[in-house]
Design an enzyme around this catalytic site. Structure first.
Site, PDB file in Angstrom:
ATOM      1  N   THR A 133       0.791  -1.227   0.000  1.00 22.23           N
ATOM      2  CA  THR A 133       0.000   0.000   0.000  1.00 22.23           C
ATOM      3  C   THR A 133       0.826   1.281   0.000  1.00 22.23           C
ATOM      4  O   THR A 133       1.929   1.314   0.581  1.00 22.23           O
ATOM      5  CB  THR A 133      -0.917   0.012   1.246  1.00 22.23           C
ATOM      6  OG1 THR A 133      -1.432   1.340   1.431  1.00 22.23           O
ATOM      7  CG2 THR A 133      -0.177  -0.383   2.513  1.00 22.23           C
ATOM      8  N   GLU A 135       0.205   3.636   1.799  1.00 19.98           N
ATOM      9  CA  GLU A 135       0.313   4.084   3.201  1.00 19.98           C
ATOM     10  C   GLU A 135       1.726   3.844   3.746  1.00 19.98           C
ATOM     11  O   GLU A 135       2.128   4.456   4.729  1.00 19.98           O
ATOM     12  CB  GLU A 135      -0.704   3.350   4.072  1.00 19.98           C
ATOM     13  CG  GLU A 135      -2.101   3.933   4.043  1.00 19.98           C
ATOM     14  CD  GLU A 135      -2.192   5.309   4.697  1.00 19.98           C
ATOM     15  OE1 GLU A 135      -1.860   5.431   5.881  1.00 19.98           O
ATOM     16  OE2 GLU A 135      -2.605   6.250   4.011  1.00 19.98           O
TER      17      GLU A 135
HETATM   18  P1  NAP Z   1     -11.617  -4.539   2.109  1.00 23.28           P
HETATM   19  O1  NAP Z   1     -12.776  -4.207   1.223  1.00 23.28           O
HETATM   20  O2  NAP Z   1     -11.570  -4.007   3.485  1.00 23.28           O
HETATM   21  O3  NAP Z   1     -11.530  -6.149   2.164  1.00 23.28           O
HETATM   22  C1  NAP Z   1     -10.735  -6.797   3.115  1.00 23.28           C
HETATM   23  C2  NAP Z   1     -11.008  -8.290   3.030  1.00 23.28           C
HETATM   24  O4  NAP Z   1     -10.187  -8.969   3.990  1.00 23.28           O
HETATM   25  C3  NAP Z   1     -12.450  -8.693   3.351  1.00 23.28           C
HETATM   26  O5  NAP Z   1     -12.828  -9.728   2.478  1.00 23.28           O
HETATM   27  C4  NAP Z   1     -12.349  -9.212   4.773  1.00 23.28           C
HETATM   28  O6  NAP Z   1     -13.373 -10.133   5.121  1.00 23.28           O
HETATM   29  C5  NAP Z   1     -11.011  -9.913   4.687  1.00 23.28           C
HETATM   30  N1  NAP Z   1     -10.408 -10.212   5.986  1.00 23.28           N
HETATM   31  C6  NAP Z   1     -10.203  -9.370   7.026  1.00 23.28           C
HETATM   32  N2  NAP Z   1      -9.605 -10.003   8.041  1.00 23.28           N
HETATM   33  C7  NAP Z   1      -9.408 -11.288   7.643  1.00 23.28           C
HETATM   34  C8  NAP Z   1      -8.845 -12.445   8.242  1.00 23.28           C
HETATM   35  N3  NAP Z   1      -8.370 -12.431   9.486  1.00 23.28           N
HETATM   36  N4  NAP Z   1      -8.812 -13.597   7.532  1.00 23.28           N
HETATM   37  C9  NAP Z   1      -9.321 -13.644   6.270  1.00 23.28           C
HETATM   38  N5  NAP Z   1      -9.893 -12.583   5.657  1.00 23.28           N
HETATM   39  C10 NAP Z   1      -9.932 -11.422   6.328  1.00 23.28           C
HETATM   40  O7  NAP Z   1     -10.246  -4.107   1.408  1.00 23.28           O
HETATM   41  P2  NAP Z   1      -9.949  -3.738  -0.128  1.00 23.28           P
HETATM   42  O8  NAP Z   1     -10.157  -2.292  -0.318  1.00 23.28           O
HETATM   43  O9  NAP Z   1     -10.603  -4.724  -1.006  1.00 23.28           O
HETATM   44  O10 NAP Z   1      -8.372  -3.941  -0.155  1.00 23.28           O
HETATM   45  C11 NAP Z   1      -7.807  -5.218  -0.449  1.00 23.28           C
HETATM   46  C12 NAP Z   1      -6.378  -5.265   0.074  1.00 23.28           C
HETATM   47  O11 NAP Z   1      -5.601  -4.251  -0.554  1.00 23.28           O
HETATM   48  C13 NAP Z   1      -6.216  -5.033   1.567  1.00 23.28           C
HETATM   49  O12 NAP Z   1      -5.153  -5.837   2.007  1.00 23.28           O
HETATM   50  C14 NAP Z   1      -5.844  -3.567   1.691  1.00 23.28           C
HETATM   51  O13 NAP Z   1      -5.099  -3.345   2.863  1.00 23.28           O
HETATM   52  C15 NAP Z   1      -5.006  -3.409   0.442  1.00 23.28           C
HETATM   53  N6  NAP Z   1      -4.991  -2.074  -0.169  1.00 23.28           N
HETATM   54  C16 NAP Z   1      -6.160  -1.452  -0.462  1.00 23.28           C
HETATM   55  C17 NAP Z   1      -6.134  -0.214  -1.085  1.00 23.28           C
HETATM   56  C18 NAP Z   1      -7.409   0.508  -1.442  1.00 23.28           C
HETATM   57  O14 NAP Z   1      -7.342   1.710  -1.719  1.00 23.28           O
HETATM   58  N7  NAP Z   1      -8.548  -0.168  -1.497  1.00 23.28           N
HETATM   59  C19 NAP Z   1      -4.902   0.374  -1.425  1.00 23.28           C
HETATM   60  C20 NAP Z   1      -3.725  -0.312  -1.115  1.00 23.28           C
HETATM   61  C21 NAP Z   1      -3.777  -1.551  -0.507  1.00 23.28           C
HETATM   62  P3  NAP Z   1     -14.824  -9.620   5.617  1.00 23.28           P
HETATM   63  O15 NAP Z   1     -15.588  -9.276   4.368  1.00 23.28           O
HETATM   64  O16 NAP Z   1     -15.350 -10.796   6.326  1.00 23.28           O
HETATM   65  O17 NAP Z   1     -14.592  -8.422   6.491  1.00 23.28           O
HETATM   66  N1  GDD Z   2     -12.419   7.297   6.374  1.00 20.54           N
HETATM   67  C1  GDD Z   2     -12.535   8.619   6.460  1.00 20.54           C
HETATM   68  N2  GDD Z   2     -13.683   9.168   6.986  1.00 20.54           N
HETATM   69  N3  GDD Z   2     -11.508   9.386   6.035  1.00 20.54           N
HETATM   70  C2  GDD Z   2     -11.668  10.734   6.093  1.00 20.54           C
HETATM   71  C3  GDD Z   2     -12.812  11.338   6.594  1.00 20.54           C
HETATM   72  C4  GDD Z   2     -13.873  10.517   7.081  1.00 20.54           C
HETATM   73  O1  GDD Z   2     -14.900  10.969   7.545  1.00 20.54           O
HETATM   74  N4  GDD Z   2     -12.654  12.673   6.499  1.00 20.54           N
HETATM   75  C5  GDD Z   2     -11.463  12.907   5.973  1.00 20.54           C
HETATM   76  N5  GDD Z   2     -10.842  11.724   5.719  1.00 20.54           N
HETATM   77  C6  GDD Z   2      -9.481  11.568   5.189  1.00 20.54           C
HETATM   78  C7  GDD Z   2      -8.603  10.596   5.979  1.00 20.54           C
HETATM   79  O2  GDD Z   2      -8.093  11.230   7.150  1.00 20.54           O
HETATM   80  C8  GDD Z   2      -7.534  10.290   4.928  1.00 20.54           C
HETATM   81  O3  GDD Z   2      -6.549  11.283   4.943  1.00 20.54           O
HETATM   82  C9  GDD Z   2      -8.311  10.350   3.609  1.00 20.54           C
HETATM   83  O4  GDD Z   2      -9.560  11.004   3.890  1.00 20.54           O
HETATM   84  C10 GDD Z   2      -8.610   8.986   2.993  1.00 20.54           C
HETATM   85  O5  GDD Z   2      -9.145   8.159   4.009  1.00 20.54           O
HETATM   86  P1  GDD Z   2      -9.710   6.696   3.688  1.00 20.54           P
HETATM   87  O6  GDD Z   2     -10.696   6.756   2.583  1.00 20.54           O
HETATM   88  O7  GDD Z   2     -10.130   6.094   4.982  1.00 20.54           O
HETATM   89  O8  GDD Z   2      -8.443   5.947   3.077  1.00 20.54           O
HETATM   90  P2  GDD Z   2      -6.919   5.876   3.537  1.00 20.54           P
HETATM   91  O9  GDD Z   2      -6.126   6.656   2.540  1.00 20.54           O
HETATM   92  O10 GDD Z   2      -6.747   6.204   4.970  1.00 20.54           O
HETATM   93  O11 GDD Z   2      -6.612   4.320   3.372  1.00 20.54           O
HETATM   94  C11 GDD Z   2      -7.069   3.602   2.198  1.00 20.54           C
HETATM   95  O12 GDD Z   2      -6.076   3.667   1.195  1.00 20.54           O
HETATM   96  C12 GDD Z   2      -4.830   3.025   1.538  1.00 20.54           C
HETATM   97  C13 GDD Z   2      -3.892   3.231   0.332  1.00 20.54           C
HETATM   98  O13 GDD Z   2      -3.232   4.450   0.468  1.00 20.54           O
HETATM   99  C14 GDD Z   2      -7.362   2.156   2.630  1.00 20.54           C
HETATM  100  O14 GDD Z   2      -8.000   1.500   1.568  1.00 20.54           O
HETATM  101  C15 GDD Z   2      -6.092   1.409   2.968  1.00 20.54           C
HETATM  102  O15 GDD Z   2      -6.398   0.022   3.157  1.00 20.54           O
HETATM  103  C16 GDD Z   2      -5.106   1.556   1.802  1.00 20.54           C
HETATM  104  O16 GDD Z   2      -3.897   0.884   2.082  1.00 20.54           O
END
Ligand code: NAP
Ligand code: GDD
Length: 360
Positions: A133, A135
């Site tokens: 990520t 992050e």
């Molecule tokens: P998400 O919607 O939160 O999905 C997370 C998945 O992990 C869900 O299916 C959840 O199951 C499962 N899970 C959680 N704990 C588990 C455990 N102990 N054992 C098995 N499964 C478990 O996340 P996403 O947005 O699809 O992201 C997918 C991956 O990419 C994550 O690893 C996230 O950290 C990473 N990532 C995401 C982003 C982004 O912007 N979306 C960016 C960079 C990296 P439940 O449905 O049962 O909760």
């Molecule tokens: N969730 C949330 N809720 N975020 C908020 C809000 C709110 O009400 N208001 C402002 N934000 C700001 C957060 O502080 C952050 O700076 C930004 O919006 C994005 O927040 P999220 O959408 O929660 O995503 P994230 O960037 O913290 O994390 C997501 O992206 C990562 C990749 O950079 C997640 O999907 C992580 O799993 C992923 O790794």
């Protein structure tokens, strides 16, 4: 013909659901690990299960990253060609409240999965993808973050993903596993979890439009992110594993917007003009103009956005924007969806969803 077998952890999540669809279209046999839950947690993949053309091609199994036995058992039976580790406690804000649990799942869980492949003597056969990520960059050390930028994680989530990133490289180097990291910047969709900011915004505005809520409360609206579409990004997860060697790749749109801009553009897409006033926790957004006949729940000067302390994090990542030139060059990639297309898709879906919710 022999079909490739993929195993996806986190299949019930946003990315897992798109990746499953993508791989099935590529004729893979797809196995997914779902957690035991007291309520149904498969809403994002139920349509795949119901699709007759995927009969005998799509399988779900109970398992958990924290239960190594379940992982070894499944991997020894399935013998997957590719494992995609998407499972995580993925909410950065929540990770401050659940630091131990987040670390267990994201760090030790990844180790459990890698070691299950090794234990099953599949290290030379099974390719492994780790969902790393942006992050990891946290307090950014370079204006645009690439594979060469130093990491500076700023949350328990990011720190746990740092371990996962390195243990993936470690298994690559130690056991010659094809184990790769995709360092993905934020990616969104109508399937995004409702507590992540983009979906919170599109869902919140939709509820206001339908009179189900009066106001949307947000945290740091000056935070800057590089937002892509999850559907485009899962193709990259696959491409990372099709490359001729295991490696690490940044995936990003290379465009950056603030949370505030995202809010404004959602309203703009609906033909609603808002005006911001105040500063800090007293900043708010109100409706200035729109078609009040069409949007009967809205009124002139109605305050629809407020700032709440509750949504600020103890340590904030303010500014992320990727440099994806390596992936563009070596994986021949470019993002397909821009921010306006993403907003349109998310707003249209959530407006329809909340319209039906109102009728219930
Ligand atoms: P998400 O919607 O939160 O999905 C997370 C998945 O992990 C869900 O299916 C959840 O199951 C499962 N899970 C959680 N704990 C588990 C455990 N102990 N054992 C098995 N499964 C478990 O996340 P996403 O947005 O699809 O992201 C997918 C991956 O990419 C994550 O690893 C996230 O950290 C990473 N990532 C995401 C982003 C982004 O912007 N979306 C960016 C960079 C990296 P439940 O449905 O049962 O909760
Ligand atoms: N969730 C949330 N809720 N975020 C908020 C809000 C709110 O009400 N208001 C402002 N934000 C700001 C957060 O502080 C952050 O700076 C930004 O919006 C994005 O927040 P999220 O959408 O929660 O995503 P994230 O960037 O913290 O994390 C997501 O992206 C990562 C990749 O950079 C997640 O999907 C992580 O799993 C992923 O790794």
């Amino acid at each position: 013909m022999k079909f490739k077998k993929a195993l996806i952890t986190g299949i019930t999540g946003q990315d897992g659901s798109y990746l499953a669809e993508f791989l099935l279209k590529k004729k893979y046999i797809v196995h997914g690990i779902k957690r035991k839950s007291s309520s149904f947690n498969t809403s994002r993949i139920d349509h795949i299960y119901a699709n007759k053309s995927f009969k005998n091609k799509f399988f779900l199994h109970y398992g958990d990253l924290l239960d190594p036995n379940s992982l070894t058992d499944l991997i020894s039976k399935i013998k997957p060609d590719e494992v995609y580790n998407l499972a995580a406690q993925s909410h950065v804000g929540v990770s401050f409240q659940l630091p131990n649990y987040t670390s267990q799942v994201n760090s030790i869980g990844t180790l459990n999965l890698l070691h299950a492949i090794y234990d099953c003597r599949l290290a030379s056969k099974t390719k492994f993808y780790q969902a790393s990520t942006s992050e990891l960059y946290g307090e950014i050390q370079e204006s645009r973050q690439s594979e060469k930028t130093s990491f500076y994680p700023k949350s328990p989530y990011a720190t746990s993903k740092l371990f996962a990133y390195w243990i993936t490289k470690n298994y690559r180097e130690s056991y010659k596993m094809f184990a790769s990291n995709g360092i993905l910047f934020n990616h969104e969709s109508p399937r995004r979890g409702e507590t992540f900011v983009t979906r919170k915004i599109t869902m919140g505005i939709s509820k206001i439009i339908h009179g189900l809520e009066k106001c949307l409360y947000l945290g740091n609206i000056y935070s800057l992110r590089d937002w892509g579409h999850a559907r485009d990004y899962v193709e990259m997860c696959w491409k990372v594993l099709q490359y001729n060697k295991p490696d690490d790749f940044v995936i990003a749109t290379e465009k950056q917007y603030s949370v505030k801009f995202f809010v404004e553009q959602c309203f703009k897409y609906l033909g609603i003009k808002i005006k911001w006033s105040g500063t800090g926790l007293k900043e708010y957004g109100k409706i200035i103009n729109c078609n009040f006949e069409k949007y009967s729940s809205l009124k002139k000067n109605m305050v629809v956005i407020k700032i709440s302390n509750k949504y600020f994090r103890p340590n904030e990542v303010n500014n992320l924007i990727g440099n994806a030139s390596k992936a563009k060059k070596l994986l021949k990639w470019k993002p397909k969806t821009n921010i306006h297309q993403l907003i349109k898709e998310m707003m249209d879906t959530d407006l329809e969803y909340t319209r039906k919710l109102k009728l219930k």
